[in-house]
Design an enzyme around this catalytic site. Structure first.
Site, PDB file in Angstrom:
ATOM      1  N   GLY A   1       0.791  -1.228   0.000  1.00 25.54           N
ATOM      2  CA  GLY A   1       0.000   0.000   0.000  1.00 25.54           C
ATOM      3  C   GLY A   1       0.821   1.275   0.000  1.00 25.54           C
ATOM      4  O   GLY A   1       0.291   2.358  -0.218  1.00 25.54           O
ATOM      5  N   GLU A   2       2.122   1.159   0.246  1.00 20.98           N
ATOM      6  CA  GLU A   2       2.967   2.347   0.347  1.00 20.98           C
ATOM      7  C   GLU A   2       3.389   2.819  -1.043  1.00 20.98           C
ATOM      8  O   GLU A   2       3.874   2.036  -1.862  1.00 20.98           O
ATOM      9  CB  GLU A   2       4.197   2.015   1.186  1.00 20.98           C
ATOM     10  CG  GLU A   2       5.016   3.222   1.565  1.00 20.98           C
ATOM     11  CD  GLU A   2       6.170   2.864   2.481  1.00 20.98           C
ATOM     12  OE1 GLU A   2       7.239   3.485   2.380  1.00 20.98           O
ATOM     13  OE2 GLU A   2       5.997   1.929   3.295  1.00 20.98           O
TER      14      GLU A   2
END
Length: 389
Positions: free
Chosen positions: A155-156
């Site tokens: 998700g980063e």
């Protein structure tokens, strides 16, 4: 007198000596056979012991390998360290990459987390991992599907950026002359991912059409347009033109908040649903809050106003949809939405609630930045970024 004595009496002394010599030789031969048998039994016992030990070692190694996979699924770094310490992996980037690519039973989210780290070993592992994929003669959608099947994107944003950069480089290496630069491949790859999310996520009400997808990707080929056939990826757009917009039954926040045209809003499911009348059961439109911002705005004629806007794409329409009077669902035309509350407290409460509901798609900012770079770069910059043949 025995028969032997009777027979032996017939032998000469020389013959008797030869017979005795044969008897001695036979006895020695039997002794040697017995020793050899004992030695064979001893060797066989050692072999069985060795095989048992090797089998035990194999069982132990398999057990350790299984434990290493479990540790990896819980904590990727600790799992890899455990496997290296127990000599199940040699610790090289290539060895780790092959483990991540070929081994069954690994958590794909954990694989993505490990590949996304920025330490040198992780970067080299990512490069080796991507190079294990063969993208030759695959179109971009097929290559993306193959790549993203082997792990889950983290998700980063920075991790996603590194991984998609590696993918774009590998795809261009395998398919020369498809794109003028890896940046173009990178942008279009993200656009396809977002398109897939839009089409298959039931929470996204305003489905992207092929025409809008092509329009969104104008100018990404070093300032020029890609051929339409390259952008005509296989999609499943919503073909139900007259489908009604429905609002979820749970409405955690509603309010007498209105625009200049007296629209009444309900905030739920990371969207603003607006109605013409408070008694309406069907909303007139939906504004998804993904990647939007909200702020207080001053107006002399209308106090207590707030504005929804897109911080990264000024001048572009906000992704929204509304229902026309004839029942057709159409795309919204606003670049921002100005909403008026009845008091300062109500305005501040709505701003706080909307900010808490805004979702952030990391793909969006990455693509926006790369698009600006591609569209505004000089021809010399473009030449430097062309894939080498």
């Amino acid at each position: 007198m025995t028969d032997c004595q009777m027979v032996s009496s017939d032998f000469t002394a020389q013959e008797k000596m030869e017979i005795e010599s044969i008897k001695t030789y036979k006895k020695d031969l039997l002794d040697d056979i017995q020793k050899l048998k004992m030695e064979i039994d001893n060797v066989m016992a050692q072999i069985l012991s060795f095989e048992s030990a090797e089998e035990n070692k194999t069982v132990e190694k398999n057990k350790q390998f299984s434990n290493g996979k479990k540790k990896f699924n819980m904590d990727p770094k600790k799992g890899i360290n455990y496997l290296v310490e127990n000599k199940l992996l040699n610790g090289s980037a290539q060895s780790i990459a092959e483990f991540l690519y070929k081994e069954e039973g690994l958590n794909k989210t954990a694989i993505g987390e490990f590949l996304g780290e920025r330490d040198e070993l992780h970067l080299q592992t990512l490069k080796a991992f991507v190079e294990l994929h063969e993208f030759s003669d695959l179109n971009l959608v097929q290559a993306l599907r193959s790549f993203l099947w082997s792990f889950r994107l983290p998700g980063e944003a920075q991790k996603i950026d590194r991984m998609m950069e590696a993918f774009a480089t590998r795809y261009c290496d395998c398919n020369h002359n498809v794109f003028q630069s890896t940046d173009t491949c990178y942008i279009l790859s993200f656009a396809i991912i977002m398109l897939n999310t839009s089409l298959h996520n039931p929470n996204v009400k305003d489905k992207t059409t092929l025409e809008r997808f092509i329009s969104m990707n104008r100018g990404i080929n070093n300032g020029e347009n890609l051929p339409d056939d390259l952008l005509s990826v296989r999609t499943s757009p919503n073909k139900k033109k007259n489908k009604k917009i429905t609002v979820p039954t749970q409405t955690p926040r509603g309010g007498r908040v209105k625009t200049w045209k007296r629209r009444w809003f309900i905030l739920t499911d990371n969207c603003l649903y607006y109605f013409e009348y408070t008694t309406d059961k069907e909303p007139r439109g939906i504004i998804p809050l993904e990647n939007l911002c909200v702020r207080e705005v001053p107006y002399s004629r209308k106090p207590y106003c707030l504005e929804l806007y897109n911080p990264n794409s000024r001048g572009q329409k906000i992704k929204a949809c509304k229902t026309e009077t004839d029942g057709r669902v159409v795309e919204g035309k606003h670049q921002s939405y100005t909403i008026c509350a009845s008091s300062a407290d109500e305005r501040d409460s709505w701003i706080e609630a909307i900010r808490a509901s805004i979702t952030k798609d990391p793909f969006y900012d990455l693509v926006s930045l790369r698009k600006k770079k591609v569209i505004h770069q000089t021809p010399q910059d473009s030449a430097q970024q062309e894939p080498t043949s």
